[in-house]
Write an enzyme that holds these catalytic residues in place. Structure first.
Site, PDB file in Angstrom:
ATOM      1  N   LYS A   1      -9.247   7.785   0.710  1.00 24.55           N
ATOM      2  CA  LYS A   1      -9.984   6.572   0.446  1.00 24.55           C
ATOM      3  C   LYS A   1     -11.296   7.109   0.972  1.00 24.55           C
ATOM      4  CE  LYS A   1      -5.726   4.210   1.205  1.00 24.55           C
ATOM      5  NZ  LYS A   1      -5.032   4.833   2.353  1.00 24.55           N
TER       6      LYS A   1
ATOM      7  N   PHE B   1       1.174  -2.778   4.458  1.00 26.13           N
ATOM      8  CA  PHE B   1       1.020  -4.710   5.290  1.00 26.13           C
ATOM      9  C   PHE B   1       3.080  -4.501   5.564  1.00 26.13           C
ATOM     10  CE2 PHE B   1      -2.368  -6.588   4.842  1.00 26.13           C
ATOM     11  CZ  PHE B   1      -3.894  -6.201   6.081  1.00 26.13           C
TER      12      PHE B   1
ATOM     13  N   HIS C   1      -9.511   1.884  -1.468  1.00 23.14           N
ATOM     14  CA  HIS C   1      -7.812   1.591  -1.106  1.00 23.14           C
ATOM     15  C   HIS C   1      -7.773   0.874  -2.571  1.00 23.14           C
ATOM     16  CE1 HIS C   1      -3.576   0.925   0.147  1.00 23.14           C
ATOM     17  NE2 HIS C   1      -4.340   0.590   1.135  1.00 23.14           N
TER      18      HIS C   1
ATOM     19  N   GLU D   1      -3.071   5.610  13.753  1.00 26.61           N
ATOM     20  CA  GLU D   1      -2.559   6.531  12.906  1.00 26.61           C
ATOM     21  C   GLU D   1      -2.738   8.066  13.463  1.00 26.61           C
ATOM     22  OE1 GLU D   1      -3.611   7.225   9.109  1.00 26.61           O
ATOM     23  OE2 GLU D   1      -2.383   8.581   8.338  1.00 26.61           O
TER      24      GLU D   1
ATOM     25  N   HIS E   1      -3.184   7.631   5.782  1.00 25.90           N
ATOM     26  CA  HIS E   1      -3.223   6.918   5.169  1.00 25.90           C
ATOM     27  C   HIS E   1      -4.666   6.763   5.901  1.00 25.90           C
ATOM     28  CE1 HIS E   1      -2.144   3.173   2.995  1.00 25.90           C
ATOM     29  NE2 HIS E   1      -2.680   2.130   4.958  1.00 25.90           N
TER      30      HIS E   1
ATOM     31  N   CYS F   1       0.932  -1.161  -0.325  1.00 28.18           N
ATOM     32  CA  CYS F   1       0.012   0.111  -0.483  1.00 28.18           C
ATOM     33  C   CYS F   1       1.075   1.381   0.218  1.00 28.18           C
ATOM     34  CB  CYS F   1      -0.964   0.049   1.313  1.00 28.18           C
ATOM     35  SG  CYS F   1      -1.766  -1.470   1.509  1.00 28.18           S
TER      36      CYS F   1
END
Lengths: 406, 86
Positions: A328, A392, A333, A307, A296, A164
């Site tokens: 997003k 990830f 995503h 976050e 994010h 990502c």
């Protein structure tokens, strides 16, 4: 070579809520989401019935038949975005410049529909042979190579993969290459087209997919919505851009990276904090100078709380004054393309002085206690901003940019 | 044929590499050091074993009506789903 200031002079976007930059930005400003019922995969085969798909996209409108045989959807999207970005920049690439122009395109998974379709033919249907272009379509660098070939760019070119964060790592790498003179110009971004049956089943198995829509930082969030799309940027030295009278959207100012070295899926607090601090240091920005964070913000419990804490730790008392939004909520995503699509929103926010909202926001969460610009975008001066991508595997990348007065 | 309880205890013990005797109905996920990704794998193994689909969202376990805090709750949920999906 001394450090050069780097300008963003070309933007190209194809996203679930806009097939060009202008349409995308007007929808993002207004909080209009591209999340709909899934169509690229038969919904009856899925538990998750929604996705953020690029719409009204007919490859035949963009590519000749012979060419199309070599293009997985992730390359098609990258090419559409790259064409827009290069045209927008107004740069004509002569031989000398093309030799010094980098093409660096991030992707998380590459040619997934080619992989899915062909493996199904082999394992599911017992096919004895596959189409000869299977490998050149699916390879992770196919998009970078296709952009380089089409525009005729002969400088450094490769793909970057960090799930990502792929696009953000790719753009950061290209930015540093232009800053330090390894390339004169860079065409860089990210692309993903991962909405296939195999990929969707894999994501479902992680149990992190939202049931209804993507609600980052909202108390009733239920997870992420898989998306797709691409965005591409043209980067060049600010001095060069000004000398040729180019439109400068913003100054690319900093790039920070870190690895959690923790869990393969659960983020740490410390890794994202270091990446943000590194980006600020690289941009020579005081935390207090940052007005906007494009988060994010996946809408998962694991990301959004961590976050938020990481932003509080990075920005200290200033965190209460910063505005944060996750776009997003509107474009889903797009994994390795996400950082690029989000950077378009951030660059336009700097240029126009308008912060896009976090859409689908219903209830505040006591564990997410920042200003997330819920549902309504906000006109406000934006002098500097950062865009976060936390992948990830614990791979973090953050880009910082500054407004350039016209 | 193994009872639901026996099958689930075996699956959990195998996933966590522990003696099945230490997996008791009253054991909580914390007691067994089961973290979120472990639980997702355990649920997958149970779905394969019983040929069922367990609605479970790691972001918000209560939203799907499947609270899996103890081994007993897992057994109860599986028995219920097996009946519903039979």
């Amino acid at each position: 070579m001394a450090k050069r200031r780097v300008a963003v002079t070309g933007l190209g976007t194809i996203a679930p809520n806009g097939n060009d930059t202008e349409t995308f930005w007007s929808n993002i400003k207004a909080g209009r989401s591209g999340i709909r019922e899934i169509t690229l995969v038969p919904p009856e085969k899925l538990f998750t019935k929604i996705a953020a798909e690029v719409k009204d996209f007919d490859p035949d409108d963009h590519f000749e038949k012979g060419r199309l045989a070599l293009l997985d959807r992730f390359s098609q999207l990258a090419l559409v975005a790259a064409r827009e970005a290069v045209a927008d920049s107004g740069i004509g690439f002569d031989e000398a410049l093309s030799l010094r122009t980098a093409t660096i395109i991030g992707s998380g998974v590459g040619g997934q529909s080619t992989l899915d379709d062909n493996y199904y033919r082999v394992y599911g249907q017992g096919a004895k042979r596959l189409h000869p272009f299977t490998i050149p379509r699916l390879m992770l660098n196919a998009a970078a190579s296709q952009v380089s070939m089409e525009v005729g760019l002969k400088g450094p070119s490769f793909a970057v993969a960090s799930a990502c964060a792929s696009a953000t790592h790719a753009i950061g790498q290209a930015f540093h290459m232009v800053r330090h003179g390894q390339a004169e110009v860079a065409v860089t971004g990210g692309t993903e087209a991962c909405i296939t049956l195999g990929t969707m089943k894999g994501w479902e198995a992680l149990r992190v997919m939202a049931a209804d829509t993507c609600r980052p930082f909202s108390k009733d969030r239920t997870g992420m919505v898989l998306g797709e799309g691409a965005a591409v940027f043209v980067l060049e030295p600010l001095e060069r851009a000004q000398a040729r009278g180019a439109k400068v959207y913003a100054e690319m100012a900093g790039f920070g990276m870190s690895a959690d070295a923790g869990d393969i899926v659960q983020p740490t607090l410390e890794g994202p904090v270091r990446a943000m601090q590194d980006a600020l240091r690289d941009a020579e920005l005081a935390p207090e100078a940052v007005d906007y964070v494009n988060a994010h913000g996946t809408g998962t419990s694991a990301n959004d709380i961590t976050e938020t804490k990481a932003l509080r730790e990075t920005f200290g008392n200033h965190a209460g004054r910063i505005v944060v939004s996750s776009t997003k909520s509107m474009h889903g995503h797009a994994l390795g393309g996400a950082g690029a699509i989000e950077l378009v929103a951030m660059i336009k926010a700097l240029e126009e002085g308008f912060v896009p909202p976090t859409a689908n926001f219903t209830d505040p969460d006591p564990d997410c206690d920042l200003d997330y610009v819920p549902n309504e975008g906000r006109a406000m001066p934006v002098g500097a901003a950062i865009s976060n991508s936390f992948a990830f595997g614990g791979l973090n990348a953050v880009l910082a940019a500054k407004r350039v007065e016209a | 044929m193994a009872t639901t309880q026996e099958a689930i205890v075996q699956i959990i013990a195998k996933q966590m590499s522990v003696d099945p005797a230490t997996v008791k109905p009253e054991s909580t996920m914390d007691d067994l050091s089961i973290e979120s990704l472990d639980l997702v794998e355990i649920i997958f193994a149970i779905e394969e074993e019983f040929d069922i689909s367990i609605p479970y969202n790691a972001n918000d376990p209560s939203a799907t009506g499947t609270d899996l805090n103890t081994v007993a709750e897992v057994i109860e949920a599986v028995d219920k789903i097996v009946q519903e999906q039979a």
